[in-house]
Design an enzyme around this catalytic site. Structure first.
Site, PDB file in Angstrom:
ATOM      1  NE  ARG A  67      -8.149  33.811 -10.237  1.00  0.00           N
ATOM      2  CZ  ARG A  67      -9.000  34.038  -9.220  1.00  0.00           C
ATOM      3  NH1 ARG A  67     -10.013  34.857  -9.378  1.00  0.00           N
ATOM      4  NH2 ARG A  67      -8.832  33.442  -8.062  1.00  0.00           N
ATOM      5  NE  ARG A 136     -13.688  38.501  -9.644  1.00  0.00           N
ATOM      6  CZ  ARG A 136     -13.276  37.730  -8.635  1.00  0.00           C
ATOM      7  NH1 ARG A 136     -12.921  36.478  -8.843  1.00  0.00           N
ATOM      8  NH2 ARG A 136     -13.221  38.212  -7.411  1.00  0.00           N
ATOM      9  CE  LYS A 200     -15.393  36.579  -5.350  1.00  0.00           C
ATOM     10  NZ  LYS A 200     -14.682  35.375  -4.880  1.00  0.00           N
ATOM     11  CE  LYS A 202     -16.540  33.908  -9.142  1.00  0.00           C
ATOM     12  NZ  LYS A 202     -16.089  32.839  -8.244  1.00  0.00           N
ATOM     13  CB  CYS A 422     -10.064  25.157  -3.841  1.00  0.00           C
ATOM     14  SG  CYS A 422      -9.660  24.947  -2.104  1.00  0.00           S
ATOM     15  CB  CYS A 428      -5.738  29.987  -0.492  1.00  0.00           C
ATOM     16  SG  CYS A 428      -7.290  30.821  -0.153  1.00  0.00           S
ATOM     17  CB  CYS A 467     -12.023  27.989   3.633  1.00  0.00           C
ATOM     18  SG  CYS A 467     -12.449  29.082   2.273  1.00  0.00           S
ATOM     19  CB  CYS A 471     -12.470  28.096  -4.805  1.00  0.00           C
ATOM     20  SG  CYS A 471     -12.427  29.676  -3.938  1.00  0.00           S
TER      21      CYS A 471
END
Ligand code: SRM
Ligand code: SF4
Length: 563
Positions: A67, A136, A200, A202, A422, A428, A467, A471
């Site tokens: 990424r 991120r 993470k 953001k 997503c 994934c 899930c 995302c």
């Protein structure tokens, strides 16, 4: 042997080296679990092609997703073309635009990681910090604008990225320099410390009035406020948003960010740094499901958070400023930049740039970016903006895109335009069921049903994930389809169309084929009883789930009666 916790792995990694170098040199096609966790900080995930694994369980299907970190979604033409070339050379032949304005390459093999990263870095694109427990990719409204005040806002995505960048040289030594590694190197991470963040982190930057980055779903949101002369006054500061949750675990939940106060442009970097240190110092380092900043806000309260932050930065925040109502501009179609040039926003279904039959999206984008040397911007809705198109080149750009049969915004319905899915299967590892590969079919069904109900122009946001991790930011959509078990989804309704209210769970375990037929009576009721201009999510919230559930029950009884 007992598994090491993430915190121990980070602490022992000596600044994100871990055992990556040793494992890179071995003959395996994959890394150990511990090294895999460190690799995330370097911008990659170890994955398997789950379709291939299902077909043949004996072979090794390990591969890597890489990424890029692209503040504000910005790339030069050359940088875009580098990603495109790598997709063929080392990847799966596709590019994937992400919901955080980045690009992912899938299907890279272990032996090709170093070359992939070298090529990207040579084009001045990094992947360091694109994943992992760290700040991120910083989102900013990606619309290319010639207005210096607005450019200044977008520049904060770069400024914050620079200020919050990790200091470790592990990434450069391992992937780029190829120098002899020194065993006792000391890595000083003044901001993050030796164990980086608990989770993470953001950040998103929006303009007041345009919530194209879903600013309330981020750990930190900054909303730019201008004065009457269109000069940048400062930012409303938001903190504590996040989407991730786990089914059947009430201690996890999606949350919108709280308003903390107003800060001037000169206070931005220090303030965001202060919030990062609050996360570093108070975040839960035992339970990763409770480790995001949002739980600090939820558990300790906004007042505590504001005071703690003020004491860290050494100044007091002004009151949050009044903001105009948000709308969401996806920036698709042609727009003037304000300097005599134009930009063109092209819809990319679920962000996947691939050639399929006559629809040669990847080849066409490559051709047009190359021929006209167009800078690129990736949007938080997984679309692409081609910037700096000269007035005189517009017709040629159009005809080149038409040659490759690339769909433009006027060719698609509002419901397809707003849809986001997503990645989910096959790459994934956390996917419970499909998203990207099935949303186009679900949108077909929505289109047919809406047309049948004579509301084909209904502008409804549908988001789907494989899930509950969120995302595609489903919990702020008007209709969210969240993977629950194989081919079954929890249906959420009632998010605001502008990302300022969470959707709520409405139906559970709905088989994919039944989603649209089940929602049909709700859509028909919306057609008949909506107020002038009322959005679907607002309507669902106004009438309430009891009424909507009754409608579905009545339809169910009718269907039984007609058997
Ligand atoms: Fe995400 C994990 C893909 C945006 C919340 N996300 C993953 C992983 C890496 C799966 C994994 O951990 O093994 C997925 C890789 C799939 C693949 O094969 O490529 C993945 N996330 C994505 C992308 C590519 C979705 C997309 O279709 O665009 C997005 C990449 C963004 C980027 O460029 O950085 C992506 N992920 C998001 C967002 C949306 C956002 O940030 O605006 C969220 C919700 C916001 C939030 O963070 O709260 C999000 N991803 C998660 C979570 C849940 C985090 C939580 O707090 O619980 C996970 C799982 C985890 O971290 O444990 C996750
Ligand atoms: Fe994977 Fe779940 Fe994120 Fe979708 S929402 S990409 S299935 S982690």
């Amino acid at each position: 042997m007992a598994k090491k916790s993430n915190e121990i792995i980070k602490a022992e990694s000596r600044g994100l080296y871990g055992t990556v170098v040793e494992e890179l040199a071995n003959s395996e096609r994959y890394f150990s679990d511990d090294a895999e966790k460190i690799l995330k900080f370097h911008g990659m995930y170890q994955q398997e092609d789950r379709d291939a694994r299902k077909r043949d369980r004996t072979a090794d299907h390990h591969q890597f997703m890489i990424r890029s970190k692209m503040p504000g979604g910005q790339l030069t033409a050359a940088q875009y073309l580098t990603h495109d070339a790598i997709a063929d050379e080392f990847g799966s032949g596709t590019l994937r635009l992400t919901t955080r304005e980045a690009i992912q390459l899938h299907g890279v093999l272990k032996d090709d990681i170093r070359d992939t990263l070298r090529r990207l870095n040579h084009a001045l694109v990094t992947t360091l910090g694109a994943c992992g427990d760290i700040v991120r990719n910083v989102l900013a409204c990606p619309a290319p604008t010639a207005d210096p005040q607005r450019q200044a806002v977008q520049q904060f995505a770069f400024e914050l990225t620079r200020a919050l960048y990790p200091r470790t040289n592990a990434y450069h030594q391992i992937w780029l320099d190829g120098e002899e590694l020194i065993d006792d190197h000391v890595v000083d991470e003044p901001l993050y410390g030796p164990t980086y963040l608990p989770r993470k982190f953001k950040i998103a930057i929006a303009y007041a009035g345009d919530n194209c980055v879903d600013v309330y779903t981020n750990d930190v949101g900054l909303v730019a406020i201008f004065d009457d002369q269109q000069r940048l006054r400062g930012f409303n500061l938001l903190a504590g948003g996040g989407m991730g949750m786990t089914h059947n675990n009430d201690a996890t939940y999606a949350r919108l960010a709280d308003e903390i106060g107003f800060i001037t442009p000169l206070q931005v970097v220090e303030t965001v740094k202060g919030i990062v240190t609050i996360h570093r110092d108070f975040g839960d380092r035992v339970d990763r499901k409770h480790a995001r900043l949002k739980y600090i806000l939820a558990d300790r309260g906004v007042e505590w958070f504001r005071q703690e932050l003020e004491s860290r930065v050494g100044f007091q925040f002004e009151q949050t400023q009044l903001m105009p109502e948000f709308s969401v501009d996806d920036h698709l179609g042609w727009h003037e930049q304000g300097d005599g040039q134009w930009f063109l926003g092209i819809p990319i279904e679920n962000g996947r740039i691939v050639d399929r039959g006559n629809y040669r999206l990847r080849s066409g984008l490559r051709a047009v970016v190359e021929e006209f040397d167009l800078p690129v911007r990736v949007t938080a809705q997984q679309n692409i903006l081609l910037a700096a198109v000269a007035e005189s080149a517009r017709a040629d750009v159009e005809s080149l895109l038409a040659e490759y049969q690339i769909t433009q915004v006027q060719d698609i319905s509002p419901v397809r335009r707003r849809g986001i899915a997503c990645v989910a299967l096959p790459t994934c590892s956390l996917a419970i069921t499909e998203a990207e590969r099935v949303l186009p079919g679900v949108i077909d069904e929505f289109e047919d049903t809406l047309a049948d109900l004579q509301i084909a122009d209904a502008d409804i946001t549908v988001r789907m994930t494989g899930c509950p991790n969120g995302c595609a930011r489903p919990y702020v959509a008007e209709i969210a389809l969240v993977g629950r078990s194989l081919d079954k989804y929890t249906v959420f309704l009632g998010g605001s169309p502008v990302g300022t209210r969470l959707a709520k769970p409405f139906l559970d375990l709905v088989p994919i084929r039944e989603i649209v037929p089940t929602l049909r009576p709700v859509l028909a009721f919306y057609r008949d009883y909506r107020h002038q201009g009322e959005a679907f999510g607002d309507f669902c919230t106004r009438v309430g789930f009891d009424v909507l559930s009754n409608l579905i029950a009545i339809e169910g009884e009718k269907a039984l009666g007609s058997d």
